[in-house]
Design an enzyme around this catalytic site. Sequence first.
Site, PDB file in Angstrom:
ATOM      1  N   TYR A 145       0.834  -1.197   0.000  1.00 52.09           N
ATOM      2  CA  TYR A 145       0.000   0.000   0.000  1.00 52.09           C
ATOM      3  C   TYR A 145       0.877   1.258   0.000  1.00 52.09           C
ATOM      4  O   TYR A 145       0.544   2.253  -0.654  1.00 52.09           O
ATOM      5  CB  TYR A 145      -0.933  -0.003   1.217  1.00 52.09           C
ATOM      6  CG  TYR A 145      -1.995  -1.076   1.151  1.00 52.09           C
ATOM      7  CD1 TYR A 145      -3.184  -0.844   0.477  1.00 52.09           C
ATOM      8  CD2 TYR A 145      -1.814  -2.318   1.753  1.00 52.09           C
ATOM      9  CE1 TYR A 145      -4.177  -1.822   0.397  1.00 52.09           C
ATOM     10  CE2 TYR A 145      -2.794  -3.303   1.685  1.00 52.09           C
ATOM     11  CZ  TYR A 145      -3.971  -3.054   0.999  1.00 52.09           C
ATOM     12  OH  TYR A 145      -4.938  -4.032   0.917  1.00 52.09           O
ATOM     13  N   ASN A 168     -12.693   0.026  -5.444  1.00 51.12           N
ATOM     14  CA  ASN A 168     -12.390  -0.158  -6.860  1.00 51.12           C
ATOM     15  C   ASN A 168     -13.625  -0.715  -7.575  1.00 51.12           C
ATOM     16  O   ASN A 168     -14.085  -1.811  -7.264  1.00 51.12           O
ATOM     17  CB  ASN A 168     -11.219  -1.129  -7.000  1.00 51.12           C
ATOM     18  CG  ASN A 168     -10.888  -1.459  -8.448  1.00 51.12           C
ATOM     19  OD1 ASN A 168     -11.388  -0.831  -9.377  1.00 51.12           O
ATOM     20  ND2 ASN A 168     -10.054  -2.465  -8.628  1.00 51.12           N
ATOM     21  N   CYS A 176      -6.497  -4.511  -8.136  1.00 51.01           N
ATOM     22  CA  CYS A 176      -6.244  -4.112  -6.751  1.00 51.01           C
ATOM     23  C   CYS A 176      -5.846  -5.313  -5.892  1.00 51.01           C
ATOM     24  O   CYS A 176      -5.318  -5.135  -4.791  1.00 51.01           O
ATOM     25  CB  CYS A 176      -7.461  -3.398  -6.160  1.00 51.01           C
ATOM     26  SG  CYS A 176      -9.004  -4.335  -6.225  1.00 51.01           S
ATOM     27  N   HIS A 177      -6.082  -6.531  -6.404  1.00 50.54           N
ATOM     28  CA  HIS A 177      -5.677  -7.719  -5.642  1.00 50.54           C
ATOM     29  C   HIS A 177      -4.158  -7.834  -5.549  1.00 50.54           C
ATOM     30  O   HIS A 177      -3.638  -8.596  -4.723  1.00 50.54           O
ATOM     31  CB  HIS A 177      -6.263  -8.989  -6.276  1.00 50.54           C
ATOM     32  CG  HIS A 177      -5.832  -9.226  -7.692  1.00 50.54           C
ATOM     33  ND1 HIS A 177      -6.481  -8.663  -8.765  1.00 50.54           N
ATOM     34  CD2 HIS A 177      -4.816  -9.968  -8.218  1.00 50.54           C
ATOM     35  CE1 HIS A 177      -5.902  -9.046  -9.897  1.00 50.54           C
ATOM     36  NE2 HIS A 177      -4.884  -9.833  -9.586  1.00 50.54           N
ATOM     37  N   GLU A 203      -1.963 -16.156 -10.620  1.00 52.77           N
ATOM     38  CA  GLU A 203      -0.936 -15.392 -11.317  1.00 52.77           C
ATOM     39  C   GLU A 203       0.468 -15.866 -10.985  1.00 52.77           C
ATOM     40  O   GLU A 203       1.412 -15.664 -11.760  1.00 52.77           O
ATOM     41  CB  GLU A 203      -1.067 -13.909 -10.998  1.00 52.77           C
ATOM     42  CG  GLU A 203      -2.372 -13.299 -11.535  1.00 52.77           C
ATOM     43  CD  GLU A 203      -2.485 -11.799 -11.283  1.00 52.77           C
ATOM     44  OE1 GLU A 203      -1.509 -11.211 -10.765  1.00 52.77           O
ATOM     45  OE2 GLU A 203      -3.531 -11.230 -11.608  1.00 52.77           O
TER      46      GLU A 203
END
Length: 205
Positions: A145, A168, A176-177, A203
Amino acid sequence: MMTMSDDQARHLFDALPVHDEDTTRRLRERLAVAAARNGLLDVAYRTIDTPVGTLLLAATEQGLVRVAYDREDHDAVLAKLAEAVSSRILLAPARLDPAAHQLDEYFARTRRVFDLPLDFRLSRGFRRAVLAHLPEIGYGRTESYAQVAAAAGSPKAVRAVGTACATNPLPVVVPCHRVVRSDGGFGGYVGGEDAKRTLLSLEAS
């Protein structure tokens, strides 16, 4: 020339006779085409099934405006879109076909970057700046963050970054993950911790 009020454009289908699923689909498609042709379709929506649950997709003529998880209550999301964007909302899957296709590719691990027109009207100010940075966090990577706050131009606005991510309007597509706590913890996520873990695991594999 066909004319319909906003409410009629959204609810006309409910009054039509339905005989089977194929008839339902054809009637919905005809209604969506007619509404778009007559300038009565401001927000189109559909849902898709994914490894993180059923996602609601909504788009204006400018682009994808909303992606919502089940836990956000799809009916409530549509009601808010009616207030914030337009009451001319209709189940019209065709407009969302490109988004649905790219999301399918993403979850199949054949797409790493989304290439879709996006409508960011639901985010403003610093939140919008945060969202603009998020796609720059590469697939399979994360940032804290604090790192995102610095990249968005306000190094001390760490909590504001958390708020921007929590609100979001386009999760998954605007990633945003990929924002995590400095200690490595997941932090909050609009889709819930399990969804965030699933996306990051997908991912990373």
